[in-house]
Design an enzyme around this catalytic site. Structure first.
Site, PDB file in Angstrom:
ATOM      1  N   GLY A 145      -1.902  18.315  -5.466  1.00 54.49           N
ATOM      2  CA  GLY A 145      -0.820  18.426  -4.472  1.00 54.49           C
ATOM      3  C   GLY A 145      -0.527  17.153  -3.707  1.00 54.49           C
ATOM      4  O   GLY A 145       0.230  17.184  -2.744  1.00 54.49           O
TER       5      GLY A 145
ATOM      6  N   PHE B 297      -8.130  17.748 -12.930  1.00 53.42           N
ATOM      7  CA  PHE B 297      -7.579  18.985 -13.517  1.00 53.42           C
ATOM      8  C   PHE B 297      -7.800  19.101 -15.024  1.00 53.42           C
ATOM      9  O   PHE B 297      -7.418  20.093 -15.626  1.00 53.42           O
ATOM     10  CB  PHE B 297      -6.128  19.226 -13.116  1.00 53.42           C
ATOM     11  CG  PHE B 297      -5.138  18.088 -13.289  1.00 53.42           C
ATOM     12  CD1 PHE B 297      -5.167  17.245 -14.372  1.00 53.42           C
ATOM     13  CD2 PHE B 297      -4.119  17.936 -12.341  1.00 53.42           C
ATOM     14  CE1 PHE B 297      -4.227  16.227 -14.519  1.00 53.42           C
ATOM     15  CE2 PHE B 297      -3.172  16.916 -12.471  1.00 53.42           C
ATOM     16  CZ  PHE B 297      -3.241  16.058 -13.569  1.00 53.42           C
TER      17      PHE B 297
ATOM     18  N   HIS C 135       5.464  17.782 -15.894  1.00 54.31           N
ATOM     19  CA  HIS C 135       6.384  16.795 -16.485  1.00 54.31           C
ATOM     20  C   HIS C 135       5.758  15.399 -16.652  1.00 54.31           C
ATOM     21  O   HIS C 135       6.318  14.548 -17.308  1.00 54.31           O
ATOM     22  CB  HIS C 135       7.707  16.718 -15.694  1.00 54.31           C
ATOM     23  CG  HIS C 135       7.640  15.974 -14.401  1.00 54.31           C
ATOM     24  ND1 HIS C 135       8.781  15.552 -13.748  1.00 54.31           N
ATOM     25  CD2 HIS C 135       6.604  15.570 -13.626  1.00 54.31           C
ATOM     26  CE1 HIS C 135       8.422  14.921 -12.636  1.00 54.31           C
ATOM     27  NE2 HIS C 135       7.130  14.929 -12.539  1.00 54.31           N
TER      28      HIS C 135
HETATM   29  C1  LIG Z   1       3.829  13.488  -9.479  1.00 49.52           C
HETATM   30  S1  LIG Z   1       2.473  13.662  -8.375  1.00 49.52           S
HETATM   31  C2  LIG Z   1       2.822  15.267  -7.718  1.00 49.52           C
HETATM   32  C3  LIG Z   1       2.194  15.499  -6.392  1.00 49.52           C
HETATM   33  C4  LIG Z   1       2.589  16.834  -5.741  1.00 49.52           C
HETATM   34  N1  LIG Z   1       2.167  17.966  -6.535  1.00 49.52           N
HETATM   35  C5  LIG Z   1       4.095  16.867  -5.489  1.00 49.52           C
HETATM   36  O1  LIG Z   1       4.825  17.628  -6.124  1.00 49.52           O
HETATM   37  O2  LIG Z   1       4.553  16.114  -4.656  1.00 49.52           O
HETATM   38  C6  LIG Z   1       1.127  13.958  -9.494  1.00 49.52           C
HETATM   39  C7  LIG Z   1      -0.220  14.160  -8.819  1.00 49.52           C
HETATM   40  O3  LIG Z   1      -1.218  14.401  -9.848  1.00 49.52           O
HETATM   41  C8  LIG Z   1      -2.429  13.814  -9.409  1.00 49.52           C
HETATM   42  N2  LIG Z   1      -3.329  13.651 -10.560  1.00 49.52           N
HETATM   43  C9  LIG Z   1      -3.177  12.810 -11.604  1.00 49.52           C
HETATM   44  N3  LIG Z   1      -4.196  12.946 -12.459  1.00 49.52           N
HETATM   45  C10 LIG Z   1      -5.012  13.897 -11.952  1.00 49.52           C
HETATM   46  C11 LIG Z   1      -6.216  14.505 -12.395  1.00 49.52           C
HETATM   47  N4  LIG Z   1      -6.810  14.139 -13.542  1.00 49.52           N
HETATM   48  N5  LIG Z   1      -6.761  15.486 -11.644  1.00 49.52           N
HETATM   49  C12 LIG Z   1      -6.167  15.870 -10.480  1.00 49.52           C
HETATM   50  N6  LIG Z   1      -5.023  15.333 -10.004  1.00 49.52           N
HETATM   51  C13 LIG Z   1      -4.454  14.360 -10.737  1.00 49.52           C
HETATM   52  C14 LIG Z   1      -1.961  12.520  -8.788  1.00 49.52           C
HETATM   53  O4  LIG Z   1      -2.946  11.925  -7.971  1.00 49.52           O
HETATM   54  C15 LIG Z   1      -0.706  12.958  -8.047  1.00 49.52           C
HETATM   55  O5  LIG Z   1      -0.993  13.344  -6.723  1.00 49.52           O
END
Ligand SMILES: C[S@@+](CC[C@H](N)C(=O)[O-])C[C@H]1O[C@@H](n2cnc3c(N)ncnc32)[C@H](O)[C@@H]1O
Length: 322
Positions: free
Chosen positions: A159, A211, A230
């Site tokens: 998030g 995740f 996405h």
């Molecule tokens: C495009 S952002 C979206 C953030 C939020 N959900 C929003 O809609 O504003 C993607 C998020 O995925 C997180 N992320 C990327 N790889 C990850 C992983 N392996 N495990 C957990 N989070 C991850 C990033 O740190 C980032 O905060």
């Protein structure tokens, strides 16, 4: 154009107090209708130039200009030097290649570049007009389901800085409810969560996760996943979904906040197609309803309903276990 505009202002203020440089920059901005000429080298804002002032909304635009565009310009070279299926491997995305970082994903790269990670996360908090959180799924309807403090109420998986969770919390509280029926959990990478002061997240529990590993919170009422699918191709997206599905109870809901690609690319908001090309660069893709339905099915989930925004292509996709 934003950079150019900032340059124009700086040229006018600092570098060139007599305006010889800034006037040359202003002319092109005027001829393209961004500024208005009042005569005698005096220029005025228009609605277009005001959009380039340093407002939070511009953070996302900056991100695209600085991170995405330089790689997009080099796409012919990427295509000439890669196998045709490389683009489906997030560790060989145009972004990874363009940053001399093949072997790492977009997010792994950001984690090793703190300044760029910070800018990315701030930009993610600024897109509410185009990509709203509220006004689709009726979060307040969850108040009717009664309290069950033995289970987490909502888990915002990846998030970011809590930008969605705080809005959902506010809406529920404004309707007279309390998120205190169960835990309210914000999950993300450690560096992302560490950058958010606890006082900015009242009533929210921060939890570091990856995740791609099993979801630690079982049996939550809602798992929320916004703008994550996405970022990834189907293989990775399926792993993320399966980890959540394995943690879900039969009555848990998974809510996916994403744009859905319209079937016919005519007469619709263009944001989704433009975003799709940005995702192409970093190794992900936007999906149609059918693509979401197939992806969810392959992860043991079923699509219950797509709650659509009144503007644009943003939706909340409601899912349950199959
Ligand atoms: C495009 S952002 C979206 C953030 C939020 N959900 C929003 O809609 O504003 C993607 C998020 O995925 C997180 N992320 C990327 N790889 C990850 C992983 N392996 N495990 C957990 N989070 C991850 C990033 O740190 C980032 O905060």
């Amino acid at each position: 154009m934003k950079k150019f505009w900032v340059l124009s202002r700086r040229a006018g203020i600092g570098l060139n107090a007599d305006g010889r440089i800034s006037v040359r920059l202003m002319r092109i901005l005027t001829s393209t209708g961004i500024l208005k000429a009042l005569g005698n080298n005096v220029f005025a804002h228009t609605a277009l130039s005001l959009a380039y002032l340093d407002t939070p909304e511009v953070e996302f635009w900056d991100l695209c200009v600085d991170e995405i565009a330089p790689v997009a310009y080099k796409m012919p070279e990427y295509v000439a030097t890669h196998q045709s299926d490389s683009i489906f491997n997030p560790k060989q995305s145009p972004f990874s290649w363009g940053n001399n970082a093949e072997g790492t994903t977009f997010y792994e790269f950001l984690l090793s570049h703190p300044d760029r990670l910070k800018r990315f996360n701030v930009a993610m908090t600024t897109q509410e007009a185009a990509l709203p959180v509220l006004g689709m799924f009726p979060f307040t309807s969850l108040l009717e389901t009664g309290g069950d403090s033995s289970r987490a109420f909502i888990v915002d998986v990846a998030g970011g800085r809590g930008q969605s969770l705080l809005q959902i919390k506010k809406e529920i509280e404004a309707a007279g409810g309390a998120m205190g029926k169960g835990r309210v959990i914000l999950q993300d990478r450690k560096a992302v969560l560490d950058a958010v002061p606890d006082e900015q997240l009242p009533g929210v529990e921060k939890m570091v996760i990856d995740f791609f590993t099993p979801q630690p919170v079982k049996n939550a009422q809602i798992y929320y996943l916004r703008r994550i699918m996405h970022n990834w191709q189907d293989n990775e997206a399926r792993k993320i979904l399966k980890n959540i599905a394995d943690a879900m109870a039969p009555d848990s809901r998974l809510l996916i906040g994403e744009m859905v690609v319209p079937d016919i690319p005519e007469g619709v908001d263009k944001t989704v197609y433009w975003m799709d090309l940005c995702m192409l660069i970093i190794g992900g893709k936007e999906r149609s309803e059918k693509e979401f339905s197939d992806l969810l099915d392959s992860a043991g989930l079923k699509l219950i309903k797509i709650w659509r925004s009144k503007v644009g292509s943003q939706t909340v996709i409601e899912c349950r276990l199959k």
